[in-house]
Design an enzyme around this catalytic site. Structure first.
Site, PDB file in Angstrom:
ATOM      1  CB  ALA A  68      -4.013 -12.706   1.759  1.00 62.45           C
ATOM      2  CG  ASP A  69       1.748 -14.224  -1.445  1.00 62.25           C
ATOM      3  OD1 ASP A  69       1.386 -15.251  -2.053  1.00 62.25           O
ATOM      4  OD2 ASP A  69       2.925 -14.042  -1.072  1.00 62.25           O
TER       5      ASP A  69
END
Length: 186
Positions: A68-69
């Site tokens: 994720a970011d």
């Protein structure tokens, strides 16, 4: 299910993923997080999440990788982590008394399939005084946080409301992550 690896060193993402009751390992990839020319925040977070997943999948090809970011967007600009106290104050001055968007790109990848999604949550930040900014900076909490705040921490007192996923603002939208995990072919 196959071996699961969280491609992140974030303690917040680790805690969130534990809420899904999964048994997983952690491996934090090192990737270039430079924003590309003309790239929107949606493109940026999805690209980084996918890149993180691919790096880890290349090292552990039999695993299922979750990456994720998370970034903020305000007035069409990507707002990342503060580089200094002055930068944090500049971020808060922009966001103060305004709504902004928090976007997380999530990627779940296996050797067979790579699925990604971007989740958006709107967050309202109260009008912050200089004294409140000084007090909050002194806690150390804003360092290393997108938008220079942590909704799950002290900053919660400055956020009157959100529209959307709380866990997204923390760094990993759980509902969408669970759906991707259920959908990915291993």
């Amino acid at each position: 299910m196959a071996r699961i690896i969280l491609a992140s060193s974030s303690p917040r993402r680790k805690e969130l993923l534990q809420q899904l009751g999964l048994d997983f390992e952690i491996y934090s990839p090192d990737i270039d997080e430079t924003v590309l020319l003309g790239e929107t925040v949606v493109q940026y977070v999805e690209r980084l999440a996918t890149a993180k997943a691919q790096v880890v999948l290349n090292l552990f090809p039999k695993a299922t990788v979750i990456a994720a970011d998370t970034s903020l967007s305000f007035a069409g600009k990507i707002i990342g982590k503060p580089e200094s106290k002055q930068h944090a104050f500049e971020i808060w001055t922009q966001l103060s008394g305004q709504w902004h968007d928090v976007y997380s790109g999530i990627c779940v990848a296996s050797s067979v399939q790579c699925l990604s999604k971007v989740v958006r949550t709107q967050v309202e930040l109260q009008q912050l005084s200089h004294t409140e900014m000084e007090k909050y900076w002194a806690t150390g909490e804003p360092v290393g946080k997108a938008g220079a705040y942590a909704i799950q921490g002290i900053a919660a007192q400055y956020i009157p409301q959100i529209r959307g996923s709380y866990s997204n603002v923390v760094g990993l939208p759980l509902y969408e992550t669970a759906l991707l995990l259920e959908s990915v072919k291993i």
